[in-house]
Design a protein around this motif. Structure first.
Motif, PDB file in Angstrom:
ATOM      1  N   GLN A 105       0.835  -1.198   0.000  1.00  0.00           N
ATOM      2  CA  GLN A 105       0.000   0.000   0.000  1.00  0.00           C
ATOM      3  C   GLN A 105       0.865   1.241   0.000  1.00  0.00           C
ATOM      4  OE1 GLN A 105      -0.604  -2.406   2.574  1.00  0.00           O
ATOM      5  NE2 GLN A 105      -2.094  -3.422   1.210  1.00  0.00           N
ATOM      6  N   GLN A 106       0.298   2.276  -0.542  1.00  0.00           N
ATOM      7  CA  GLN A 106       0.993   3.560  -0.517  1.00  0.00           C
ATOM      8  C   GLN A 106       0.877   4.181   0.862  1.00  0.00           C
ATOM      9  OE1 GLN A 106       0.086   6.263  -3.739  1.00  0.00           O
ATOM     10  NE2 GLN A 106       0.389   8.041  -2.418  1.00  0.00           N
ATOM     11  N   GLY A 107       1.967   4.778   1.300  1.00  0.00           N
ATOM     12  CA  GLY A 107       1.959   5.453   2.594  1.00  0.00           C
ATOM     13  C   GLY A 107       3.361   5.874   2.972  1.00  0.00           C
ATOM     14  N   ARG A 108       3.479   6.361   4.171  1.00  0.00           N
ATOM     15  CA  ARG A 108       4.787   6.781   4.671  1.00  0.00           C
ATOM     16  C   ARG A 108       5.294   5.771   5.695  1.00  0.00           C
ATOM     17  NH1 ARG A 108       6.272  11.652   2.956  1.00  0.00           N
ATOM     18  NH2 ARG A 108       4.643  13.022   2.101  1.00  0.00           N
ATOM     19  N   ILE A 109       6.601   5.522   5.626  1.00  0.00           N
ATOM     20  CA  ILE A 109       7.196   4.568   6.558  1.00  0.00           C
ATOM     21  C   ILE A 109       7.112   5.132   7.968  1.00  0.00           C
ATOM     22  CG2 ILE A 109       9.342   3.439   7.256  1.00  0.00           C
ATOM     23  CD1 ILE A 109      10.078   3.171   4.357  1.00  0.00           C
ATOM     24  N   ALA A 110       6.548   4.357   8.863  1.00  0.00           N
ATOM     25  CA  ALA A 110       6.414   4.771  10.261  1.00  0.00           C
ATOM     26  C   ALA A 110       7.592   4.276  11.096  1.00  0.00           C
ATOM     27  CB  ALA A 110       5.092   4.254  10.835  1.00  0.00           C
ATOM     28  N   GLN A 111       7.998   2.997  10.881  1.00  0.00           N
ATOM     29  CA  GLN A 111       9.102   2.427  11.664  1.00  0.00           C
ATOM     30  C   GLN A 111       9.974   1.572  10.748  1.00  0.00           C
ATOM     31  OE1 GLN A 111       7.965   0.815  15.719  1.00  0.00           O
ATOM     32  NE2 GLN A 111       5.918   0.908  14.805  1.00  0.00           N
ATOM     33  N   VAL A 129       4.241   0.781   7.615  1.00  0.00           N
ATOM     34  CA  VAL A 129       3.842   1.906   6.773  1.00  0.00           C
ATOM     35  C   VAL A 129       2.516   2.451   7.293  1.00  0.00           C
ATOM     36  CG1 VAL A 129       3.238   2.644   4.434  1.00  0.00           C
ATOM     37  CG2 VAL A 129       4.997   0.902   4.789  1.00  0.00           C
ATOM     38  N   ALA A 130       2.470   3.767   7.496  1.00  0.00           N
ATOM     39  CA  ALA A 130       1.227   4.414   7.907  1.00  0.00           C
ATOM     40  C   ALA A 130       0.331   4.562   6.689  1.00  0.00           C
ATOM     41  CB  ALA A 130       1.521   5.770   8.529  1.00  0.00           C
ATOM     42  N   VAL A 131      -0.814   3.848   6.722  1.00  0.00           N
ATOM     43  CA  VAL A 131      -1.747   3.831   5.590  1.00  0.00           C
ATOM     44  C   VAL A 131      -3.102   4.326   6.079  1.00  0.00           C
ATOM     45  CG1 VAL A 131      -2.810   2.420   3.795  1.00  0.00           C
ATOM     46  CG2 VAL A 131      -0.496   1.871   4.606  1.00  0.00           C
ATOM     47  N   PRO A 132      -3.530   5.544   5.697  1.00  0.00           N
ATOM     48  CA  PRO A 132      -4.825   6.045   6.158  1.00  0.00           C
ATOM     49  C   PRO A 132      -5.982   5.121   5.784  1.00  0.00           C
ATOM     50  CG  PRO A 132      -3.525   7.813   5.171  1.00  0.00           C
ATOM     51  CD  PRO A 132      -2.792   6.536   4.915  1.00  0.00           C
ATOM     52  N   GLU A 133      -5.897   4.485   4.642  1.00  0.00           N
ATOM     53  CA  GLU A 133      -6.970   3.585   4.223  1.00  0.00           C
ATOM     54  C   GLU A 133      -7.122   2.411   5.184  1.00  0.00           C
ATOM     55  OE1 GLU A 133      -4.603   4.736   2.397  1.00  0.00           O
ATOM     56  OE2 GLU A 133      -5.547   5.904   0.784  1.00  0.00           O
ATOM     57  N   GLY A 234       9.369   8.090   7.531  1.00  0.00           N
ATOM     58  CA  GLY A 234       8.861   9.300   6.896  1.00  0.00           C
ATOM     59  C   GLY A 234       8.896   9.259   5.384  1.00  0.00           C
ATOM     60  N   LEU A 235       9.627   8.290   4.803  1.00  0.00           N
ATOM     61  CA  LEU A 235       9.712   8.210   3.351  1.00  0.00           C
ATOM     62  C   LEU A 235       8.393   7.709   2.765  1.00  0.00           C
ATOM     63  CD1 LEU A 235      11.555   8.339   0.779  1.00  0.00           C
ATOM     64  CD2 LEU A 235      11.972   5.907   1.144  1.00  0.00           C
ATOM     65  N   LEU A 236       7.917   8.377   1.714  1.00  0.00           N
ATOM     66  CA  LEU A 236       6.714   7.937   1.034  1.00  0.00           C
ATOM     67  C   LEU A 236       7.048   6.766   0.133  1.00  0.00           C
ATOM     68  CD1 LEU A 236       3.705   8.409   0.309  1.00  0.00           C
ATOM     69  CD2 LEU A 236       4.520   9.891  -1.552  1.00  0.00           C
ATOM     70  N   VAL A 237       6.330   5.676   0.279  1.00  0.00           N
ATOM     71  CA  VAL A 237       6.577   4.483  -0.526  1.00  0.00           C
ATOM     72  C   VAL A 237       5.329   4.144  -1.313  1.00  0.00           C
ATOM     73  CG1 VAL A 237       8.356   3.525   0.976  1.00  0.00           C
ATOM     74  CG2 VAL A 237       5.951   2.985   1.413  1.00  0.00           C
ATOM     75  N   GLN A 238       5.550   3.541  -2.479  1.00  0.00           N
ATOM     76  CA  GLN A 238       4.464   3.101  -3.338  1.00  0.00           C
ATOM     77  C   GLN A 238       4.729   1.665  -3.751  1.00  0.00           C
ATOM     78  OE1 GLN A 238       4.247   5.854  -6.574  1.00  0.00           O
ATOM     79  NE2 GLN A 238       3.324   7.480  -5.342  1.00  0.00           N
ATOM     80  N   PRO A 245      12.458  -0.577  -0.265  1.00  0.00           N
ATOM     81  CA  PRO A 245      12.935  -0.163   1.066  1.00  0.00           C
ATOM     82  C   PRO A 245      13.909  -1.154   1.690  1.00  0.00           C
ATOM     83  CG  PRO A 245      10.587   0.247   0.862  1.00  0.00           C
ATOM     84  CD  PRO A 245      10.990  -0.536  -0.339  1.00  0.00           C
ATOM     85  N   VAL A 246      13.664  -2.456   1.505  1.00  0.00           N
ATOM     86  CA  VAL A 246      14.524  -3.489   2.092  1.00  0.00           C
ATOM     87  C   VAL A 246      14.683  -4.620   1.084  1.00  0.00           C
ATOM     88  CG1 VAL A 246      14.765  -5.195   3.951  1.00  0.00           C
ATOM     89  CG2 VAL A 246      13.821  -2.925   4.460  1.00  0.00           C
ATOM     90  N   THR A 247      15.915  -5.157   0.993  1.00  0.00           N
ATOM     91  CA  THR A 247      16.185  -6.336   0.173  1.00  0.00           C
ATOM     92  C   THR A 247      16.728  -7.436   1.071  1.00  0.00           C
ATOM     93  OG1 THR A 247      16.680  -4.970  -1.761  1.00  0.00           O
ATOM     94  CG2 THR A 247      17.461  -7.250  -1.801  1.00  0.00           C
ATOM     95  N   VAL A 248      16.161  -8.622   0.940  1.00  0.00           N
ATOM     96  CA  VAL A 248      16.580  -9.768   1.754  1.00  0.00           C
ATOM     97  C   VAL A 248      17.085 -10.864   0.829  1.00  0.00           C
ATOM     98  CG1 VAL A 248      15.845 -11.526   3.418  1.00  0.00           C
ATOM     99  CG2 VAL A 248      14.891  -9.201   3.545  1.00  0.00           C
ATOM    100  N   SER A 249      18.252 -11.440   1.163  1.00  0.00           N
ATOM    101  CA  SER A 249      18.842 -12.503   0.348  1.00  0.00           C
ATOM    102  C   SER A 249      19.211 -13.684   1.225  1.00  0.00           C
ATOM    103  CB  SER A 249      20.099 -12.006  -0.370  1.00  0.00           C
ATOM    104  OG  SER A 249      19.786 -10.967  -1.277  1.00  0.00           O
ATOM    105  N   ASP A 250      18.993 -14.871   0.672  1.00  0.00           N
ATOM    106  CA  ASP A 250      19.477 -16.098   1.310  1.00  0.00           C
ATOM    107  C   ASP A 250      20.900 -16.319   0.803  1.00  0.00           C
ATOM    108  OD1 ASP A 250      20.066 -18.606   2.225  1.00  0.00           O
ATOM    109  OD2 ASP A 250      18.204 -19.537   1.552  1.00  0.00           O
TER     110      ASP A 250
END
Length: 410
Positions: A105-111, A129-133, A234-238, A245-250
Motif C-alpha cells: 500500500q501507498q503510505g509513509r514509513i512509520a518504523q 507503513v502508515a496507511v490512512p486507508e 517518513g519516506l513515502l513508498v508506493q 525499502p529493504v532487500t533480503v537474500s538467502d
C-alpha cells in the motif's frame, strides 16, 4: 803504380769485414725472432680449447659432458589431466533466493525495524507503513460488526414474536433483510482488511478490542540477511517503486556468472561441476554446479551466459567479487606429461622438446622435436602430439639447449 794500387785497396778490407759481421748479426737476430714467434704461436695453438658444444647438424645439438647433469635426462610420464575450461566472471546474489520487499500500500514509513546486515526470519516484520486507508477499513469493520450484532438481535426478537403472531409477517421479513445486509457489510469489511495482509486473528483482535491501527506491517517472505536498506522513517513508498525499502537474500548459496565465447557452447551443460577461486582466498576452492546455460548469444560480444550455484555456508564470498572459474567438461584424460621446463616456446610459436640421442666422442647429443601442448597442471605440461611416454628427454633447462642450438659446434 803497383804500389799505389796496393796502398788504396788496403783500407777497404776492414770495411768489408765490418759489413759481413753486421749481416751475420742481423741474420742471427732475425732467425731468433722467427724461432721465438713460431714457438709462441705453436704454444698458443696447443693451449687453445676446442669447442665441442653447439649445433652439430639440423635439429641436433651437442653439450659438454659436464653440462648434461643440469638437464635432468629422464623419460616422460603418463598423467591424468582433468578436462577443464577456465573463464573469468563475478560472484552475484542468488536472484532466485533474493527478494525486494515492497509495501503493498501507498503510505509513509512509520518504523524501520531492521538494518543492513541483520539476519531475519520468514514472517518477521521489517518495517511498518502508515496507511490512512487501513484506519478507515478498520473503522468500517468495527461499525459493521456493531450493526450486525444489532441486526442479529432484532431478527431474534422478531422471530420469537412472529411465532406468537405478535407482529405482522412483514416486520419479520424486514428484520431478515436488515440482518442479511448487515452480514454482507460485515463480510466486506473483513475482506477489506485482508487486503492489508492481516490474518484472521488480527482482524478478530481489531473487532474485539475496537482499536483502529493505521500502520501496516511489511514482513519478510523468506529467511535470510538484509543486504540493502534504502529507506528511513517518513519516506513515502508506493507498491513496486524502486529502490525497494529493504532487500533480503538467502546467502547460503550465491551465483557465479560468466560470459563465455560462443565457440565453447558445446562444452557446457546444466549440472557440470565448477570450482571457484577468488583473490581474497587464493588457496581456497569453492564448489558449485552449473544451473543455467544461456538461451541466446549476445549479438555484440558473441558470448553467452553460464551461471552456477556456489555453496558458501561460511559466507566468505561477496557479490561482485571477480572470480576464476574452472568447469569440468569431460572425464579425466590420460596423456604424456613433461615438466614445464622441458618445453620451449620458440619465436615462431612452435613448442619443442629435446630428445636424448646418446653420445658421440665429444659429448651427449639431443634432437629437437616439435610437439603439441595441451593443459598445464601442477607444473606438468600435457603433450597431445609428438611424444610418447618411453622417450628420454631433457626434463629441465631445455631453454639452454635451444640457445646452444644457435652456436655451431667444432
Amino acid at each position: 803504380m803497383a804500389a799505389t794500387q796496393q796502398s788504396s785497396s788496403a783500407p777497404l778490407r776492414p770495411r768489408a769485414l765490418l759489413w759481413v759481421a753486421l749481416a751475420a748479426v742481423f741474420t742471427a737476430v732475425a732467425g731468433g725472432i722467427w724461432a721465438v714467434g713460431t714457438h709462441n704461436a705453436k704454444a698458443d695453438a696447443d693451449t687453445q680449447p676446442v669447442s665441442i658444444a653447439g649445433k652439430v647438424q639440423t635439429d641436433v645439438v651437442r653439450v659438454a659432458p659436464d653440462q648434461a647433469a643440469a638437464l635432468d635426462v629422464g623419460t616422460s610420464q603418463e598423467h591424468q589431466f582433468e578436462n577443464l575450461r577456465r573463464t573469468i566472471g563475478i560472484i552475484d546474489f542468488n536472484q532466485d533466493r533474493t527478494t525486494r520487499v515492497h509495501s503493498a500500500q501507498q503510505g509513509r514509513i512509520a518504523q524501520m525495524l531492521v538494518k543492513a546486515g541483520d539476519d531475519v526470519k520468514a514472517g518477521q516484520t521489517l518495517y511498518t507503513v502508515a496507511v490512512p486507508e487501513r484506519a478507515q477499513a478498520a473503522s468500517t469493520l468495527i461499525s459493521s460488526a456493531a450493526t450486525l450484532r444489532s441486526a442479529n438481535e432484532t431478527l431474534r426478537r422478531a422471530s420469537a414474536l412472529a411465532q406468537e403472531n405478535s407482529i405482522p409477517q412483514k416486520e419479520l421479513q424486514q428484520a431478515q433483510t436488515d440482518q442479511q445486509s448487515a452480514q454482507a457489510a460485515y463480510d466486506a469489511a473483513r475482506q477489506g482488511l485482508r487486503l492489508f495482509d492481516l490474518a484472521d486473528a488480527d482482524i478478530a483482535r481489531i473487532e474485539r478490542e475496537r482499536q483502529v491501527d493505521k500502520e501496516v506491517a511489511v514482513k519478510s517472505p523468506i529467511a535470510g540477511r538484509v543486504t540493502a536498506r534504502a529507506a528511513q522513517p517518513g519516506l513515502l513508498v508506493q507498491p513496486g517503486s524502486d529502490p525497494a525499502p529493504v532487500t533480503v537474500s538467502d546467502l547460503r548459496t550465491l551465483w557465479m556468472v560468466a560470459n563465455v565465447p560462443e565457440s565453447e557452447f558445446s562444452y557446457y551443460r546444466v549440472g557440470q561441476p565448477v570450482q571457484v577461486r577468488v583473490q581474497a582466498w587464493p588457496d581456497k576452492v569453492f564448489a558449485g554446479k552449473v544451473s543455467y546455460v544461456g538461451d541466446s548469444i549476445d549479438a555484440d560480444s558473441r558470448r553467452f551466459v553460464v551461471r552456477a550455484e556456489v555453496a558458501d555456508p561460511r559466507r566468505e564470498l561477496r557479490p561482485q567479487m571477480t572470480a576464476d572459474f574452472q568447469f569440468t567438461v569431460a572425464a579425466p584424460q590420460s596423456s604424456v606429461a613433461v615438466p614445464a621446463e622441458a618445453v620451449v616456446r620458440e619465436g615462431n610459436g612452435a613448442d619443442v622438446v629435446w630428445i636424448a640421442e646418446g653420445s658421440d666422442e665429444r659429448g651427449p647429443r639431443f634432437t629437437r622435436r616439435k610437439v603439441t601442448r595441451g593443459q598445464t597442471t601442477s607444473g606438468l605440461v600435457q603433450i597431445t602430439e609428438g611424444l610418447v611416454g618411453s622417450e628420454r628427454i631433457a626434463r629441465h633447462n631445455a631453454l639452454f639447449l635451444s640457445s646452444l642450438y644457435e652456436t655451431e659446434a667444432q
